[in-house]
Design an enzyme around this catalytic site. Structure first.
Site, PDB file in Angstrom:
ATOM      1  N   ASP A  99      32.584  32.330  -9.996  1.00 49.19           N
ATOM      2  CA  ASP A  99      32.884  32.671  -8.603  1.00 49.19           C
ATOM      3  C   ASP A  99      31.545  32.901  -7.918  1.00 49.19           C
ATOM      4  O   ASP A  99      30.864  33.891  -8.191  1.00 49.19           O
ATOM      5  CB  ASP A  99      33.748  33.926  -8.549  1.00 49.19           C
ATOM      6  N   VAL A 100      31.143  31.987  -7.037  1.00 51.51           N
ATOM      7  CA  VAL A 100      29.798  32.069  -6.467  1.00 51.51           C
ATOM      8  C   VAL A 100      29.603  33.274  -5.556  1.00 51.51           C
ATOM      9  O   VAL A 100      28.464  33.615  -5.215  1.00 51.51           O
ATOM     10  CB  VAL A 100      29.423  30.781  -5.709  1.00 51.51           C
ATOM     11  N   TYR A 129      34.495  28.699   9.299  1.00 50.51           N
ATOM     12  CA  TYR A 129      33.810  27.580   8.666  1.00 50.51           C
ATOM     13  C   TYR A 129      32.586  27.161   9.475  1.00 50.51           C
ATOM     14  O   TYR A 129      31.486  27.002   8.934  1.00 50.51           O
ATOM     15  CB  TYR A 129      34.780  26.405   8.533  1.00 50.51           C
ATOM     16  N   LYS A 133      28.560  27.324   8.387  1.00 50.64           N
ATOM     17  CA  LYS A 133      27.784  26.093   8.261  1.00 50.64           C
ATOM     18  C   LYS A 133      26.574  26.102   9.195  1.00 50.64           C
ATOM     19  O   LYS A 133      25.508  25.577   8.838  1.00 50.64           O
ATOM     20  CB  LYS A 133      28.674  24.872   8.506  1.00 50.64           C
TER      21      LYS A 133
END
Length: 265
Positions: free
Chosen positions: A74-75, A170, A174
């Site tokens: 799990d990053v 999102y 980004k």
């Protein structure tokens, strides 16, 4: 929770000379799987990281006998990220490439004013905090190893330039990833660490399957969008990865030619 490691696919090849040592996050599906397979077929040793061990094993099975190492990760968890990098270092000895790919779009179609904080936090933890943790671990190792240096490629998005409707979490992450890429590119110069970003539009994966049947446009209409073969993305990442460290693709944009990006909105 510690990362869970599976080494079966690497044991027979650990002594074989490789094209380089890489970690690919989000390697169980989509762009991550395609890039991992491209690198494995080109002779790289690859640490495959992601939340689902079974999916990672599926990626490894696509290139039998290649030097792959599955590490369930799990990053967004600092301890699991540390365990991932330790496992790859123990198995392969160094790190030449991190493809920082793990990400999630979050809930679709939710008006910003109704977006639950937990949903916002999940996207930020995965897309931004996860990218930070993995890049930091890679940076530390690349700075200390001999010979020193390496490459980090962050997976941005067309949304790092122009948003889709109802995509605030999102899009925000980004855009932030672009800033992280620029900052690390500057900070890495003294240590031979090259950092770049690939911004991808409409690669055909599970995540973009809905694009071909209809996606919400800026004018409120639902319209189908063209997609491209994800292997074209993978080849671009490999090209970036295999440049000498004296050269760097700072930003690359790879997209379906006819998608509504230029002029979006």
């Amino acid at each position: 929770m510690d990362a869970k490691e599976s080494t079966e696919s690497a044991e027979s090849t650990e002594s074989t000379e490789t094209a380089g040592i890489a970690i690919v996050t989000g390697a169980g599906s989509g762009i991550g799987r395609a890039v991992a397979v491209e690198l494995l077929r080109a002779g790289w040793a690859v640490g495959l990281a992601g939340r689902r061990a079974e999916a990672l094993e599926g990626t490894a099975a696509l290139v039998p006998g290649a030097a792959s190492l599955v590490v369930r990760t799990d990053v967004s968890d600092p301890e699991e990220v540390a365990a991932l990098f330790a496992a790859v270092r123990e198995r392969f000895g160094r790190l030449d490439l991190l493809f920082n790919n793990a990400g999630t779009f979050g809930p679709g179609g939710v008006p910003f004013e109704d977006l639950p904080y937990d949903a916002w936090r999940h996207v930020v933890d995965t897309n931004l905090n996860g990218a930070f943790l993995c890049a930091q671990a890679a940076f530390r190792q690349m700075k200390e190893q001999e010979p020193r240096g390496g490459r980090i490629i962050n997976n941005g998005s067309i949304s790092a330039h122009s948003p889709r409707p109802l995509s605030a979490p999102y899009t925000a992450t980004k855009h932030a990833l672009t800033g992280l890429t620029k900052s690390l590119s500057l900070d890495g110069r003294a240590y031979g660490i090259a950092v770049g970003q690939i911004d991808i539009g409409n690669a055909a994966t599970e995540m973009t399957a809905r694009m071909e049947t209809g996606a919400l446009q800026a004018n409120g209409e639902i319209a189908p969008e063209p997609v491209m073969d994800v292997t074209d993305v993978a080849r671009t990442v490999r090209h970036m990865a295999e440049l000498p460290l004296g050269a760097n693709v700072q930003f690359a944009t790879v997209l379906a030619t006819a998608m509504p990006y230029v002029g979006r909105g």
